[in-house]
Structures are given as structure tokens and as C-alpha cells.
Design a protein around this motif. Structure first.
Motif, mmCIF file in Angstrom:
data_model
loop_
_atom_site.group_PDB
_atom_site.id
_atom_site.type_symbol
_atom_site.label_atom_id
_atom_site.label_comp_id
_atom_site.label_asym_id
_atom_site.label_seq_id
_atom_site.Cartn_x
_atom_site.Cartn_y
_atom_site.Cartn_z
ATOM 1 N N PHE A 85 -7.474 9.719 7.345
ATOM 2 C CA PHE A 85 -8.216 8.548 6.890
ATOM 3 C C PHE A 85 -9.470 8.923 6.111
ATOM 4 O O PHE A 85 -9.872 8.207 5.200
ATOM 5 C CB PHE A 85 -8.575 7.650 8.083
ATOM 6 C CG PHE A 85 -7.422 6.837 8.593
ATOM 7 C CD1 PHE A 85 -7.000 5.712 7.909
ATOM 8 C CD2 PHE A 85 -6.753 7.202 9.741
ATOM 9 C CE1 PHE A 85 -5.928 4.955 8.370
ATOM 10 C CE2 PHE A 85 -5.683 6.459 10.217
ATOM 11 C CZ PHE A 85 -5.260 5.326 9.526
ATOM 12 N N LEU B 115 -8.972 1.455 4.273
ATOM 13 C CA LEU B 115 -8.521 2.676 4.930
ATOM 14 C C LEU B 115 -9.665 3.678 5.051
ATOM 15 O O LEU B 115 -9.780 4.398 6.044
ATOM 16 C CB LEU B 115 -7.358 3.300 4.152
ATOM 17 C CG LEU B 115 -6.034 2.533 4.150
ATOM 18 C CD1 LEU B 115 -5.005 3.265 3.289
ATOM 19 C CD2 LEU B 115 -5.509 2.364 5.565
ATOM 20 N N SER B 116 -10.518 3.713 4.022
ATOM 21 C CA SER B 116 -11.646 4.651 4.060
ATOM 22 C C SER B 116 -12.637 4.276 5.155
ATOM 23 O O SER B 116 -13.263 5.149 5.764
ATOM 24 C CB SER B 116 -12.354 4.692 2.702
ATOM 25 O OG SER B 116 -13.098 3.504 2.472
ATOM 26 N N GLU B 117 -12.791 2.959 5.429
ATOM 27 C CA GLU B 117 -13.669 2.529 6.519
ATOM 28 C C GLU B 117 -13.156 3.051 7.858
ATOM 29 O O GLU B 117 -13.936 3.456 8.730
ATOM 30 C CB GLU B 117 -13.751 0.999 6.552
ATOM 31 C CG GLU B 117 -14.491 0.377 5.386
ATOM 32 C CD GLU B 117 -15.998 0.549 5.505
ATOM 33 O OE1 GLU B 117 -16.469 0.878 6.616
ATOM 34 O OE2 GLU B 117 -16.697 0.366 4.502
ATOM 35 N N VAL B 118 -11.830 3.053 8.031
ATOM 36 C CA VAL B 118 -11.244 3.602 9.257
ATOM 37 C C VAL B 118 -11.566 5.093 9.362
ATOM 38 O O VAL B 118 -11.856 5.612 10.445
ATOM 39 C CB VAL B 118 -9.719 3.367 9.280
ATOM 40 C CG1 VAL B 118 -9.098 3.981 10.535
ATOM 41 C CG2 VAL B 118 -9.400 1.884 9.215
ATOM 42 N N GLY B 119 -11.524 5.790 8.230
ATOM 43 C CA GLY B 119 -11.869 7.208 8.223
ATOM 44 C C GLY B 119 -13.300 7.450 8.666
ATOM 45 O O GLY B 119 -13.580 8.390 9.431
ATOM 46 N N VAL C 124 -0.577 4.925 -1.178
ATOM 47 C CA VAL C 124 -0.678 6.039 -0.230
ATOM 48 C C VAL C 124 0.069 7.254 -0.746
ATOM 49 O O VAL C 124 -0.422 8.386 -0.681
ATOM 50 C CB VAL C 124 -0.143 5.610 1.156
ATOM 51 C CG1 VAL C 124 -0.005 6.822 2.075
ATOM 52 C CG2 VAL C 124 -1.061 4.574 1.788
ATOM 53 N N PHE D 214 -8.980 9.207 2.430
ATOM 54 C CA PHE D 214 -9.045 7.960 1.661
ATOM 55 C C PHE D 214 -10.484 7.587 1.337
ATOM 56 O O PHE D 214 -10.754 6.982 0.294
ATOM 57 C CB PHE D 214 -8.371 6.825 2.447
ATOM 58 C CG PHE D 214 -6.880 6.963 2.548
ATOM 59 C CD1 PHE D 214 -6.077 6.705 1.451
ATOM 60 C CD2 PHE D 214 -6.281 7.361 3.726
ATOM 61 C CE1 PHE D 214 -4.701 6.835 1.529
ATOM 62 C CE2 PHE D 214 -4.915 7.491 3.818
ATOM 63 C CZ PHE D 214 -4.116 7.240 2.720
ATOM 64 N N SER E 132 -11.702 7.041 -2.387
ATOM 65 C CA SER E 132 -12.314 5.772 -2.799
ATOM 66 C C SER E 132 -13.647 6.004 -3.493
ATOM 67 O O SER E 132 -14.006 5.276 -4.430
ATOM 68 C CB SER E 132 -12.492 4.857 -1.587
ATOM 69 O OG SER E 132 -13.454 5.384 -0.689
ATOM 70 N N GLN F 100 -7.822 -2.294 -0.691
ATOM 71 C CA GLN F 100 -7.115 -1.859 0.509
ATOM 72 C C GLN F 100 -7.382 -0.388 0.815
ATOM 73 O O GLN F 100 -7.468 0.012 1.983
ATOM 74 C CB GLN F 100 -5.610 -2.095 0.357
ATOM 75 C CG GLN F 100 -5.188 -3.551 0.456
ATOM 76 C CD GLN F 100 -5.382 -4.315 -0.853
ATOM 77 O OE1 GLN F 100 -5.982 -3.800 -1.799
ATOM 78 N NE2 GLN F 100 -4.881 -5.547 -0.902
ATOM 79 N N VAL F 101 -7.517 0.412 -0.232
ATOM 80 C CA VAL F 101 -7.847 1.825 -0.042
ATOM 81 C C VAL F 101 -9.233 1.960 0.578
ATOM 82 O O VAL F 101 -9.469 2.808 1.448
ATOM 83 C CB VAL F 101 -7.767 2.595 -1.380
ATOM 84 C CG1 VAL F 101 -8.276 4.029 -1.210
ATOM 85 C CG2 VAL F 101 -6.336 2.612 -1.898
ATOM 86 N N LEU G 195 0.802 -1.229 0.000
ATOM 87 C CA LEU G 195 0.000 0.000 0.000
ATOM 88 C C LEU G 195 0.838 1.284 0.000
ATOM 89 O O LEU G 195 0.266 2.365 -0.118
ATOM 90 C CB LEU G 195 -0.944 0.050 1.216
ATOM 91 C CG LEU G 195 -2.371 -0.445 1.019
ATOM 92 C CD1 LEU G 195 -3.174 -0.219 2.301
ATOM 93 C CD2 LEU G 195 -3.068 0.234 -0.140
#
Length: 668
Positions: A271, A58-62, A9, A274, A278, A54-55, A5
Motif C-alpha cells: 500500500f 489506496l495510498s491513505e491505507v499505506g 493496479v 501506491f 500518487s 482511487q489510487v 481499479l
């Protein structure tokens, strides 16, 4: 060794920097920059990003961090102050938008479940874009700012039930009622567990963490709480976003909530970028260009639909038409939570790929139009009102509205040689109270219904309306006023009021309160006689106290302050201030100071000793002016008087000697 990643990133963040720099030059929001980054770098663009899945992770974490901060900021105490606007305004706006969208969607042939889901999506506006735009324009405290904030709060809350209901709309769980019952049970169990944690565990844990004075440990604790609560709700079949929201609620009522927000904010900003990237990656540019005219038509329809609903909502809250229209041009876009909801709907089959692509395109277009329509909302609203309602009709409506609000116009004498106060906030209220004590006739104009009602209950003479309307100003006899005070926090409305006011009267003395010094020149050119900027007035008040502590004579301090105000604060604004200061205004600061010295338990060098024996005079040349003992002041100081524990000594002497005394007492 290549890190997974890392390339993606670097591409995302590097390309975002370039695009957002370009967008800032043309005053477009950074969120649009992230969306464009995804469109350019994604599989439908230049295909620079390969690990799109994978991006998305990361967007879910955001999204988790975004909802966590929403939960922290969702204070029950602050919400109670605007509960009527939040509940009534939010319910009418969201409910009305959903109902109208269902009607239109059914006409277009969409099934009922999909129509309801489309209503969910379109009812949500962009919290990030709107709040940043209002803050940049200085309109957070304006009527449209307060209404927008209240409606956005309701939307941020209602999105959580929408996330829970979406799979049920798709019929994924078989028996709808059984699914609702099961979900309610899980929800109740999770809420009960979290309540126990919030009541008995989290306060103790946070207190112990804070006592360590370790910033790293505090940040780690907050992040773990956020992610752990999200994992808990996800493990029982509820959403990650719901868990993050609950985690924020747990912390929101604690005394550490502000620091928690500050600690999490950098994580959220990184985050969440991302997430928008996405979303941009999902937009099919070929589909967008192929259906451009149709998508523009749908975008216009969404704008008109939301504008209509928001306008009606604000009118039901008893605000004027102008405020309702401006609020509509602030909240017409489709927001970031709708993107999150749309991905859930796509996974559950509530949207076909074509409908999903259309929704993405419409959402991005409405976001792109927000800065342009938002910046010109005042002018557009004025144009619409003038085109719709003649001056005579508006005057009659205003008179009728004021009579309904309890102002017996016929019983009160006509105002002449009076004071007009525009805005009945803290400053306006203070001016009115002072005018009342001085027996100066006054009338205040206020746009907020709650503030208006409160002012009337206190016995003030108020007129409900928008002072940016010439009909309102004529209604309060602005042409006969001696002084007009404009005490609102909306710079654009202030300028418009001054322009209209000067068309009505050239003789009234206009005093304007503004927040920033940069706004002074424009306001003075429009016709204001005096502009009082909060920035420099605060500086003067602080420096006045500084000079007072340095024992500068009061008359010199007053002369100094008056000189600065008379020159429109240019002495403070000028970089060469020390050189431009006129000789007659030089302040002579004596090399003496009055200081207070608390006598604490254990100060063996002074406790129990007499004034003479303490050495304050003989060793440090310090004079004891007074002693405060047990809330009693002793001003007749005798050499043989004993100094006791918990005394407060008032000392007079050279600052260097005072510092030496402090050093002498501290170093046991």
C-alpha cells in the motif's frame, strides 16, 4: 465483468517492477522508482492511470499501515536508552530547521503561517531511505547510524503533532485557542480510551487469538485493530494517521509486537507503494522542466540548510566534526512524511499550487541525491575537514576535548609496546578487561560519548575521538603499539583506519573484527594481519559443539578449528569443502552418544522400576552414567537403584538405540 481499479493496479505494479529493476542496477532506492512510476503513468505523463482518486485512497491505507508499524517499533523501553540523543538531537534538528526555514521563507515573501508550514516539511527526513541505506552499508551500529536513528525517531513522533497543528495554521477552525482546547480534550479522551483497551482488553484478546494457533486469525485481528483505531480517531475529528500510530503503541509493549510487525509488513509495502506513486502523479513535468534551474538552486539551498543544522546538532551532542558531517550527508533529504503533510497543507490552503509543485520537485531531487552523497559521505567529510582545519589545529582541539572529558594526560606515562582497542562496544570492552587482567598496557578509542563516559567510570583508559583521523592515532602512540584491535561495525571506517594506521606503523599487528566474510579480502589487502568474521566464527562455535556432542576428542576439534582459521576460513567458503579437506584433518566420529532423558510423570514403563528392571541395558544396550535428582547428581549407579519421577537420566549408547528408547517411552 471488469473489476474497478484492476487496470490501474496492474499498470502501477507492473511499471514499478520494470523501473525498480532498472534503478537497482544503478543503485537507486525503490522509493524513487515508485515516484518515477507515478510521474510516467500519471495525468502529467502518459496518462495511463485514470482513477487517480482511487489510487490516492489506496495510498491513505499505506500511510495508516506505515504509522501503525512506526507505533509498534516505538518502544518506550528501547527509547529510554537513547533518550538524550532522541530528545536533544531531534529537538535541535527539527527546531533549528524550522527556524531557519521560516527566516528564508519570510525573505522570499511567504506569510508567517506558510513559512512555519514549510519549516515543518523541510525538517523531516526519509526514514525508509536512510535506514535501508545504513543497513546496506553495515552502519546501523556506527555513531552516525545511531544518531540518524535517534533523530528519525524524533521526526516520526513529531510528525503526528504537525498533522494536528496544520489545519490550525491555516485558520480553518476560527478561534485558535478554542480549537486547541477542543482538540486537546478529544485527544485526552481518545488516549484514555485506548489506555483502557491496551491495559485490559487487547492483552486478553491477543492471548486468546494466539492460543488458537491460527496465523490467519492473528493477522486479521492486527489489521482490524489498526483500521478500527484509525477510524475511531478520524470519527472524532483527529487524523487517521494519529489513530494508526496509537494502535501501534497499544501493541508495542506486548509480547506479540514482533510477530505483529512481521504480519503487517507485506500490507505496508504494497500500500505504501501506491502512496509514492500518487505523489509522483501529482508532479507537473512541464512545470519541473520549465523551472529546472530555479528548482536545482532551491534543492541546493535545502541540502546546505539541513547539512548545517544536522552538523551543529551532532556537534552539540559532543561527537567529532567528521561524524557530524557524515550524519548531515545522511539526513539532508526531504522525507516521505513530508509528502503526507504537504497534501494536508494543500487541502487547507497553506500552499499554492506553484509552491506545492516546487516542494514536490525539491523533495524528489533530494531523495535522488541521497544514495550518491550517502555512499561518498566519508570521503566528502574528510575533504572538508582537511580543507578547513590544519593538522596542528585538529591536534590541539583533540587534546582540549580530552582534557575536558576528564583525561589527565600529563599524569599518565607515555604508552609503549601497548595494545590499542578501536571501538569500545561489547568486543572492545571484553578485550580491555582481558588485557587488564593480563596486565597488558592498553588504550581504547571511542566515539560515542555515552559509551566513553561509561568506560571511564569503570576505570578503563579511553581517548575520545575518531580513529579514522591520523591525529587521534598519533595521540595514542600508534607507532609504538604492539597490537591494534579494530572492533567497530562500520566497514568503510575500518578500511580508512587501516590505511591511516599503516602510514603510521608497519610493525603493529592489526586484528580486525568484521561482520561479513565478503569484506575479508579487501581488509587484508589494506594491511590487516588477521580478520575475524562473525559469520564463520559463529559457524565454528556451533560446529564445535556439534562435534563435541558426537564425542569427537577435544584435541581433534581444536586442531580442526585452528586449521580452518589458519587458512582464512577458505575451507568453509569453498563449495567443494568435503573434497578439499586434507587427509590428516579427517575426523573420526564414534558411533556412540551421550543423551539426557527426563523421567516425566506418567511414564509407567520406567517410573518406579529399578535400573535392571527398566530394560535399558538388557533390551536396548544403553548404559546409565548418572542420575540428577533434586539438583543432586548420583554418579554411583547400582543395578537395584529405583528410577523416580522428575529424575534426569544421563545415558550412553548407540544413537539408534537412544532413539528406540525415546520411541518406546513415548508410545504408551
Amino acid at each position: 465483468m471488469e473489476l474497478p481499479l484492476l487496470k490501474e493496479v496492474v499498470i502501477i505494479l507492473g511499471l514499478s517492477v520494470l523501473i525498480i529493476l532498472l534503478f537497482q542496477r544503478v543503485r537507486l532506492h525503490s522509493i524513487l522508482g515508485f515516484l518515477i512510476t507515478g510521474m510516467v503513468a500519471g495525468p502529467n505523463g502518459l496518462s495511463l492511470i485514470g482513477a487517480s482518486h482511487q489510487v490516492e485512497i489506496l495510498s491513505e491505507v499505506g500511510i495508516i499501515f506505515l504509522l501503525f508499524i512506526i507505533g509498534i517499533e516505538f518502544s518506550l523501553k528501547s527509547l529510554s536508552r537513547i533518550k538524550q540523543t532522541v530528545l536533544l538531537g531531534g529537538l535541535v534538528q527539527v527546531g533549528g530547521t524550522i527556524l531557519l526555514t521560516i527566516a528564508v521563507s519570510r525573505l522570499l515573501g511567504l506569510p508567517v503561517a506558510q513559512s512555519v508550514f514549510m519549516g515543518f516539511l523541510i525538517s523531516l527526513s526519509s526514514t525508509a531511505i536512510v535506514l535501508k541505506m545504513l543497513a546496506a552499508k553495515g552502519q546501523m551500529s556506527s555513531p552516525q547510524g545511531r544518531i540518524s536513528l535517534a533523530i528519525l525517531i524524533f521526526q516520526d513522533i513529531i510528525v503526528v503533532p504537525m498533522i494536528l497543528v496544520t489545519p490550525l495554521l491555516a485558520g480553518k477552525d476560527g478561534n485558535l485557542w478554542m480549537s486547541l482546547l477542543l482538540m486537546s480534550g478529544k485527544f485526552t479522551l481518545v488516549v484514555g480510551l485506548l489506555w483502557l483497551l491496551a491495559r485490559y482488553v487487547v492483552p486478553v484478546l491477543l492471548k486468546r487469538v494466539v492460543m488458537t494457533r491460527s496465523r490467519e486469525l492473528f493477522i486479521l485481528t492486527i489489521v482490524v485493530m489498526c483500521l478500527a483505531t484509525a477510524w475511531l480517531t478520524s470519527s472524532v475529528g483527529l487524523s487517521l494517521a494519529l489513530g494508526a500510530f496509537f494502535a501501534g503503541l497499544i501493541i508495542s509493549e506486548s509480547e506479540y509486537s514482533h510477530q505483529a510487525t512481521a504480519s503487517i509488513m507485506p500490507f505496508r509495502e504494497i500500500f505504501i507503494s501506491f502512496f509514492f506513486v500518487s505523489v509522483g502523479m501529482l508532479l507537473d513535468l512541464h512545470f519541473f522542466l520549465q523551472n529546472f534551474l530555479l528548482l536545482m538552486g532551491f534543492t541546493l539551498g535545502v541540502i546546505l540548510l539541513k547539512q548545517l543544522v544536522v552538523t551543529v546538532t551532532v556537534l552539540l551532542l559532543r561527537y567529532p566534526l567528521r561524524t557530524a558531517l557524515i550524519t548531515g550527508f545522511t539526513l539532508f533529504q526531504v522525507g516521505e512524511f513530508a509528502f503526507l503533510l504537504s497534501t494536508i497543507g494543500l487541502r487547507n490552503g497553506l500552499m499554492s499550487p506553484e509552491v506545492y509543485q516546487s516542494f514536490l520537485a525539491i523533495s524528489i531531487l533530494t531523495m535522488m541525491l541521497t544514495p550518491f552523497l550517502g555512499d561518498n559521505a566519508d570521503r566528502i567529510a574528510d575533504f572538508i575537514i582537511q580543507a578547513m582545519l590544519p593538522s596542528r589545529v585538529r591536534r590541539r582541539l583533540i587534546s582540549l576535548r580530552n582534557r575536558r572529558k576528564g583525561e589527565p594526560e600529563a599524569e599518565k606515562p607515555a604508552l609503549t609496546d601497548h595494545l590499542i582497542i578501536i571501538g569500545f562496544g561489547i568486543n572492545g570492552t571484553n578485550v580491555a578487561r582481558t588485557a587488564s587482567r593480563a596486565e597488558i598496557p592498553y588504550v581504547a578509542i571511542e566515539l560515542d560519548p555515552e559509551v566513553f563516559s561509561k568506560g571511564q567510570q569503570e576505570g578503563h583508559r579511553l581517548v575520545f575521538g575518531d580513529a579514522a583521523d591520523d591525529v587521534i592515532l598519533r595521540h595514542v602512540n600508534a607507532h609504538m603499539a604492539r597490537v591494534v584491535v579494530i572492533a567497530i561495525s562500520d566497514p568503510e571506517a575500518t578500511k580508512k583506519i587501516i590505511s591511516i594506521l599503516r602510514n603510521i606503523t608497519e610493525t603493529a599487528h592489526v586484528i580486525v573484527r568484521t561482520r561479513h566474510v565478503s569484506e575479508m579480502d579487501g581488509i587484508l589487502k589494506l594491511g590487516a594481519d588477521e580478520v575475524i568474521p562473525e559469520e564463520f566464527e559463529t559457524s565454528i562455535q556451533i560446529f564445535t559443539r556439534v562435534l563435541n556432542h558426537y564425542l569427537v576428542p577435544f584435541d581433534k576439534i581444536q586442531s580442526f578449528s585452528s586449521h580452518i582459521r589458519a587458512r582464512n576460513y577458505e575451507l568453509l567458503a569453498a563449495s567443494g569443502f568435503p573434497h578439499q579437506h586434507p587427509p590428516e584433518m579427517q575426523l573420526s566420529i564414534p558411533d556412540m552418544v551421550i543423551a539426557t532423558l527426563p523421567v516425566q510423570r506418567g511414564s509407567n514403563k520406567i517410573v518406579g522400576k529399578t535400573i535392571v528392571g527398566s530394560g535399558l541395558k538388557t533390551q536396548f544396550n544403553i548404559t546409565v552414567l548418572a542420575i540428577r535428582r533434586n539438583n543432586r547428581y548420583i554418579t554411583e549407579i547400582k543395578p537395584q537403584m529405583t528410577i523416580e519421577t522428575d529424575d534426569m537420566l544421563y545415558l550412553f549408547g548407540n544413537p539408534r538405540q537412544i532413539a528406540e528408547v525415546n520411541k518406546y517411552l513415548v508410545l504408551e
